[in-house]
Motif scaffolding. Structure first.
Motif, PDB file in Angstrom:
ATOM      1  N   GLU A 151       0.832  -1.203   0.000  1.00 54.41           N
ATOM      2  CA  GLU A 151       0.000   0.000   0.000  1.00 54.41           C
ATOM      3  C   GLU A 151       0.866   1.252   0.000  1.00 54.41           C
ATOM      4  OE1 GLU A 151      -2.523  -0.352   3.373  1.00 54.41           O
ATOM      5  OE2 GLU A 151      -4.038  -1.554   2.342  1.00 54.41           O
ATOM      6  N   VAL A 152       1.861   1.276   0.870  1.00 57.60           N
ATOM      7  CA  VAL A 152       2.735   2.446   0.957  1.00 57.60           C
ATOM      8  C   VAL A 152       3.501   2.628  -0.353  1.00 57.60           C
ATOM      9  CG1 VAL A 152       4.777   3.397   2.090  1.00 57.60           C
ATOM     10  CG2 VAL A 152       2.947   2.387   3.456  1.00 57.60           C
ATOM     11  N   SER A 153       4.085   1.550  -0.889  1.00 52.37           N
ATOM     12  CA  SER A 153       4.918   1.647  -2.085  1.00 52.37           C
ATOM     13  C   SER A 153       4.111   2.045  -3.311  1.00 52.37           C
ATOM     14  CB  SER A 153       5.624   0.307  -2.336  1.00 52.37           C
ATOM     15  OG  SER A 153       6.453  -0.036  -1.262  1.00 52.37           O
ATOM     16  N   VAL A 154       2.963   1.404  -3.515  1.00 51.50           N
ATOM     17  CA  VAL A 154       2.174   1.662  -4.719  1.00 51.50           C
ATOM     18  C   VAL A 154       1.563   3.058  -4.687  1.00 51.50           C
ATOM     19  CG1 VAL A 154       0.126   0.968  -6.021  1.00 51.50           C
ATOM     20  CG2 VAL A 154       1.703  -0.772  -5.171  1.00 51.50           C
ATOM     21  N   LEU A 155       0.962   3.452  -3.565  1.00 52.85           N
ATOM     22  CA  LEU A 155       0.350   4.774  -3.491  1.00 52.85           C
ATOM     23  C   LEU A 155       1.409   5.880  -3.567  1.00 52.85           C
ATOM     24  CD1 LEU A 155      -2.412   4.146  -0.786  1.00 52.85           C
ATOM     25  CD2 LEU A 155      -2.683   4.346  -3.260  1.00 52.85           C
ATOM     26  N   ALA A 156       2.578   5.629  -2.978  1.00 52.99           N
ATOM     27  CA  ALA A 156       3.671   6.597  -3.114  1.00 52.99           C
ATOM     28  C   ALA A 156       4.094   6.712  -4.574  1.00 52.99           C
ATOM     29  CB  ALA A 156       4.854   6.177  -2.247  1.00 52.99           C
ATOM     30  N   MET A 157       4.089   5.599  -5.294  1.00 54.72           N
ATOM     31  CA  MET A 157       4.465   5.632  -6.704  1.00 54.72           C
ATOM     32  C   MET A 157       3.442   6.403  -7.531  1.00 54.72           C
ATOM     33  SD  MET A 157       6.625   5.055  -8.896  1.00 54.72           S
ATOM     34  CE  MET A 157       7.668   4.260  -7.669  1.00 54.72           C
ATOM     35  N   VAL A 158       2.168   6.286  -7.195  1.00 52.21           N
ATOM     36  CA  VAL A 158       1.142   7.056  -7.902  1.00 52.21           C
ATOM     37  C   VAL A 158       1.393   8.556  -7.727  1.00 52.21           C
ATOM     38  CG1 VAL A 158      -1.319   7.624  -7.966  1.00 52.21           C
ATOM     39  CG2 VAL A 158      -0.599   5.240  -7.758  1.00 52.21           C
TER      40      VAL A 158
ATOM     41  N   ASN B  31       0.092   6.885  10.529  1.00 51.66           N
ATOM     42  CA  ASN B  31       1.453   7.267  10.191  1.00 51.66           C
ATOM     43  C   ASN B  31       1.856   6.784   8.803  1.00 51.66           C
ATOM     44  OD1 ASN B  31       3.856   8.578  11.369  1.00 51.66           O
ATOM     45  ND2 ASN B  31       4.817   6.614  10.948  1.00 51.66           N
ATOM     46  N   GLU B  32       1.263   5.660   8.334  1.00 54.65           N
ATOM     47  CA  GLU B  32       1.616   5.152   7.017  1.00 54.65           C
ATOM     48  C   GLU B  32       1.199   6.104   5.904  1.00 54.65           C
ATOM     49  OE1 GLU B  32      -2.135   3.040   8.432  1.00 54.65           O
ATOM     50  OE2 GLU B  32      -0.160   3.566   9.223  1.00 54.65           O
ATOM     51  N   VAL B  33       0.115   6.868   6.115  1.00 53.75           N
ATOM     52  CA  VAL B  33      -0.298   7.861   5.122  1.00 53.75           C
ATOM     53  C   VAL B  33       0.768   8.948   4.997  1.00 53.75           C
ATOM     54  CG1 VAL B  33      -2.052   9.574   4.511  1.00 53.75           C
ATOM     55  CG2 VAL B  33      -2.736   7.386   5.518  1.00 53.75           C
ATOM     56  N   LYS B  34       1.271   9.390   6.138  1.00 51.98           N
ATOM     57  CA  LYS B  34       2.347  10.386   6.149  1.00 51.98           C
ATOM     58  C   LYS B  34       3.567   9.848   5.407  1.00 51.98           C
ATOM     59  CE  LYS B  34       2.853  12.065  10.149  1.00 51.98           C
ATOM     60  NZ  LYS B  34       3.243  12.126  11.578  1.00 51.98           N
TER      61      LYS B  34
ATOM     62  N   ILE C  93      11.908  -1.377   0.522  1.00 50.70           N
ATOM     63  CA  ILE C  93      13.070  -1.327   1.407  1.00 50.70           C
ATOM     64  C   ILE C  93      12.985  -0.126   2.349  1.00 50.70           C
ATOM     65  CG2 ILE C  93      15.570  -1.041   1.484  1.00 50.70           C
ATOM     66  CD1 ILE C  93      15.742  -2.561  -1.136  1.00 50.70           C
ATOM     67  N   ILE C  94      12.602   1.028   1.808  1.00 47.14           N
ATOM     68  CA  ILE C  94      12.524   2.229   2.634  1.00 47.14           C
ATOM     69  C   ILE C  94      11.434   2.095   3.689  1.00 47.14           C
ATOM     70  CG2 ILE C  94      11.935   4.686   2.600  1.00 47.14           C
ATOM     71  CD1 ILE C  94      13.335   4.889  -0.083  1.00 47.14           C
ATOM     72  N   GLU C  95      10.272   1.571   3.294  1.00 44.55           N
ATOM     73  CA  GLU C  95       9.181   1.387   4.266  1.00 44.55           C
ATOM     74  C   GLU C  95       9.626   0.448   5.375  1.00 44.55           C
ATOM     75  OE1 GLU C  95       6.119  -0.309   6.459  1.00 44.55           O
ATOM     76  OE2 GLU C  95       7.178  -1.500   4.927  1.00 44.55           O
ATOM     77  N   ALA C  96      10.291  -0.652   5.007  1.00 44.86           N
ATOM     78  CA  ALA C  96      10.765  -1.590   6.021  1.00 44.86           C
ATOM     79  C   ALA C  96      11.829  -0.954   6.910  1.00 44.86           C
ATOM     80  CB  ALA C  96      11.315  -2.847   5.343  1.00 44.86           C
ATOM     81  N   SER C  97      12.711  -0.160   6.312  1.00 44.84           N
ATOM     82  CA  SER C  97      13.777   0.483   7.086  1.00 44.84           C
ATOM     83  C   SER C  97      13.215   1.499   8.071  1.00 44.84           C
ATOM     84  CB  SER C  97      14.768   1.172   6.141  1.00 44.84           C
ATOM     85  OG  SER C  97      15.341   0.252   5.243  1.00 44.84           O
ATOM     86  N   VAL C  98      12.271   2.322   7.594  1.00 44.94           N
ATOM     87  CA  VAL C  98      11.678   3.332   8.464  1.00 44.94           C
ATOM     88  C   VAL C  98      10.874   2.676   9.582  1.00 44.94           C
ATOM     89  CG1 VAL C  98      10.058   5.263   8.544  1.00 44.94           C
ATOM     90  CG2 VAL C  98      11.660   5.075   6.658  1.00 44.94           C
ATOM     91  N   SER C  99      10.149   1.607   9.258  1.00 41.17           N
ATOM     92  CA  SER C  99       9.398   0.887  10.291  1.00 41.17           C
ATOM     93  C   SER C  99      10.342   0.189  11.264  1.00 41.17           C
ATOM     94  CB  SER C  99       8.464  -0.144   9.639  1.00 41.17           C
ATOM     95  OG  SER C  99       7.474   0.485   8.851  1.00 41.17           O
ATOM     96  N   PHE C 100      11.495  -0.252  10.771  1.00 40.49           N
ATOM     97  CA  PHE C 100      12.476  -0.935  11.618  1.00 40.49           C
ATOM     98  C   PHE C 100      12.974  -0.017  12.729  1.00 40.49           C
ATOM     99  CE2 PHE C 100      16.815  -2.213  12.681  1.00 40.49           C
ATOM    100  CZ  PHE C 100      16.647  -3.562  12.950  1.00 40.49           C
TER     101      PHE C 100
ATOM    102  N   LEU D 219       9.735   4.526  12.955  1.00 44.02           N
ATOM    103  CA  LEU D 219       9.142   5.742  12.403  1.00 44.02           C
ATOM    104  C   LEU D 219       8.102   5.453  11.323  1.00 44.02           C
ATOM    105  CD1 LEU D 219      12.353   7.955  12.087  1.00 44.02           C
ATOM    106  CD2 LEU D 219      10.631   7.984  13.894  1.00 44.02           C
ATOM    107  N   GLY D 220       7.843   4.178  11.050  1.00 44.16           N
ATOM    108  CA  GLY D 220       6.889   3.824  10.011  1.00 44.16           C
ATOM    109  C   GLY D 220       5.581   3.312  10.588  1.00 44.16           C
ATOM    110  N   VAL D 221       5.132   2.155  10.105  1.00 42.63           N
ATOM    111  CA  VAL D 221       3.911   1.528  10.617  1.00 42.63           C
ATOM    112  C   VAL D 221       4.121   1.209  12.086  1.00 42.63           C
ATOM    113  CG1 VAL D 221       2.352  -0.434  10.397  1.00 42.63           C
ATOM    114  CG2 VAL D 221       3.359   0.595   8.348  1.00 42.63           C
ATOM    115  N   GLN D 222       3.190   1.628  12.918  1.00 47.09           N
ATOM    116  CA  GLN D 222       3.357   1.511  14.365  1.00 47.09           C
ATOM    117  C   GLN D 222       2.740   0.211  14.905  1.00 47.09           C
ATOM    118  OE1 GLN D 222       5.133   4.017  16.326  1.00 47.09           O
ATOM    119  NE2 GLN D 222       5.716   4.181  14.170  1.00 47.09           N
ATOM    120  N   PRO D 223       3.430  -0.460  15.840  1.00 47.22           N
ATOM    121  CA  PRO D 223       2.859  -1.644  16.496  1.00 47.22           C
ATOM    122  C   PRO D 223       1.562  -1.270  17.207  1.00 47.22           C
ATOM    123  CG  PRO D 223       5.200  -1.390  16.984  1.00 47.22           C
ATOM    124  CD  PRO D 223       4.761  -0.128  16.325  1.00 47.22           C
ATOM    125  N   PRO D 224       0.638  -2.229  17.315  1.00 52.74           N
ATOM    126  CA  PRO D 224       0.781  -3.648  16.981  1.00 52.74           C
ATOM    127  C   PRO D 224       0.508  -3.982  15.522  1.00 52.74           C
ATOM    128  CG  PRO D 224      -1.369  -3.271  17.952  1.00 52.74           C
ATOM    129  CD  PRO D 224      -0.663  -1.940  17.977  1.00 52.74           C
TER     130      PRO D 224
END
Length: 294
Positions: free
Chosen positions: A79-86, A148-151, A220-227, A230-235
């Motif tokens: 979702e993050v990658s595709v919508l960011a690409m749009v 946060n994923e929308v941001k 990769i960036i979404e996974a890195s930021v979440s790691f 700062l990305g998708v927040q738990p849980p």
């Protein structure tokens, strides 16, 4: 039939990449149907179970099914990658087309220097810095609350603009000097119509290839930021925050906590890169000519 499909995607590598991408996308879309468990359901009595018949990928420290979380984590990454690409394609193609078609003036210089400044800093550094400045909590716009994923996807989309704009600019610059554009001007056709109906279609091939490759970078960036939190927040599951949780169990034997989300990231990146490389070959006129004469 198989040979035609391979030729369509630039060879065996591109075809394999297309199949893998199709499976990954279908997996993400069908996550509510194919995930065997609720990815957020906590069961401390089933904590850290090894992969087996009941839980094919095992369970995590909270007893949540790892397979279900990997499936739903892929949905979040896509979702993050595709919508960011749009967003990136919309902005990048528009700016690149304007700068290339109206070349030689102040508009081209202003747009390209601004985009060069943005492109001078790596995408991951931009993403971490901007998300860190803006915070990780939800935000509200016109009474609507966004996660946060929308941001993150908006930031990634903006950061994709320079790369896609420069590619579009190079193509539009060459096309704007072609004889058919001069002929269309002599026919009295306006600049806007020439840009959209004539120049734009001839600029899309390299943009499509680059957009496919940027999808892999986006994962990769979404996974890195979440790691780094700062990305998708738990849980809520994300491949990045699953790897972050697995750090505490690297040396205690619970290998499945890091292997499966890591494998999902690797497979997705390889799939999109194979597809991008295949499309580059398929859309290359020289490759097409060689295929027709073979």
């Amino acid at each position: 039939m198989i040979r035609r499909l391979m030729a369509m995607f630039g060879g065996a590598g591109g075809f394999i990449g297309a199949v893998l991408v199709l499976l990954i996308v279908a997996d993400g879309l069908a996550a509510p149907l194919i995930a065997p468990y609720d990815p957020l359901a906590v069961d401390m009595t089933a904590s850290l179970l090894e992969p087996g018949s009941g839980h094919l990928f095992g369970t995590d420290q909270a007893g949540r099914d790892v397979l279900s979380r990997v499936i739903w984590g892929g949905r979040a990454s896509l979702e993050v990658s595709v919508l960011a690409m749009v967003i990136g394609c919309t902005g990048g193609i528009s700016l690149g087309l304007l700068a290339g078609f109206f070349s030689g003036g102040w508009l081209e210089q202003l747009l390209m220097r601004l985009l060069d400044a943005m492109a001078a800093i790596p995408l991951l550094i931009w993403a971490i810095a901007l998300v860190g400045i803006l915070g990780v909590g939800p935000f509200t716009v016109v009474g609507i609350t966004f996660g946060n994923e929308v941001k993150l996807l908006v930031l990634l989309g903006v950061l994709y603009v320079p790369t896609l704009a420069r590619i579009t600019h190079a193509s539009a610059l060459a096309e704007s000097r072609a004889n058919y554009v001069a002929a269309r001007r002599l026919q009295g056709v306006g600049s806007l119509r020439i840009m959209i109906s004539d120049v734009l279609p001839n600029c899309l091939s390299p943009v499509i290839v680059q957009a496919t490759l940027l999808l892999a970078i986006g994962i990769i960036i979404e996974a890195s930021v979440s790691f780094v939190g700062l990305g998708v927040q738990p849980p809520d599951p994300s491949w990045g925050n699953m790897l972050a949780d697995a750090r505490n169990y690297l040396f205690s034997g619970e290998w499945w906590l890091s292997v499966f989300p890591g494998a999902a990231i690797s497979l997705s990146v390889v799939a999109f890169n194979l597809l991008g490389d295949g499309l580059r070959d398929a859309l290359d006129p020289r490759h097409t000519t060689q295929a027709l004469t073979a």
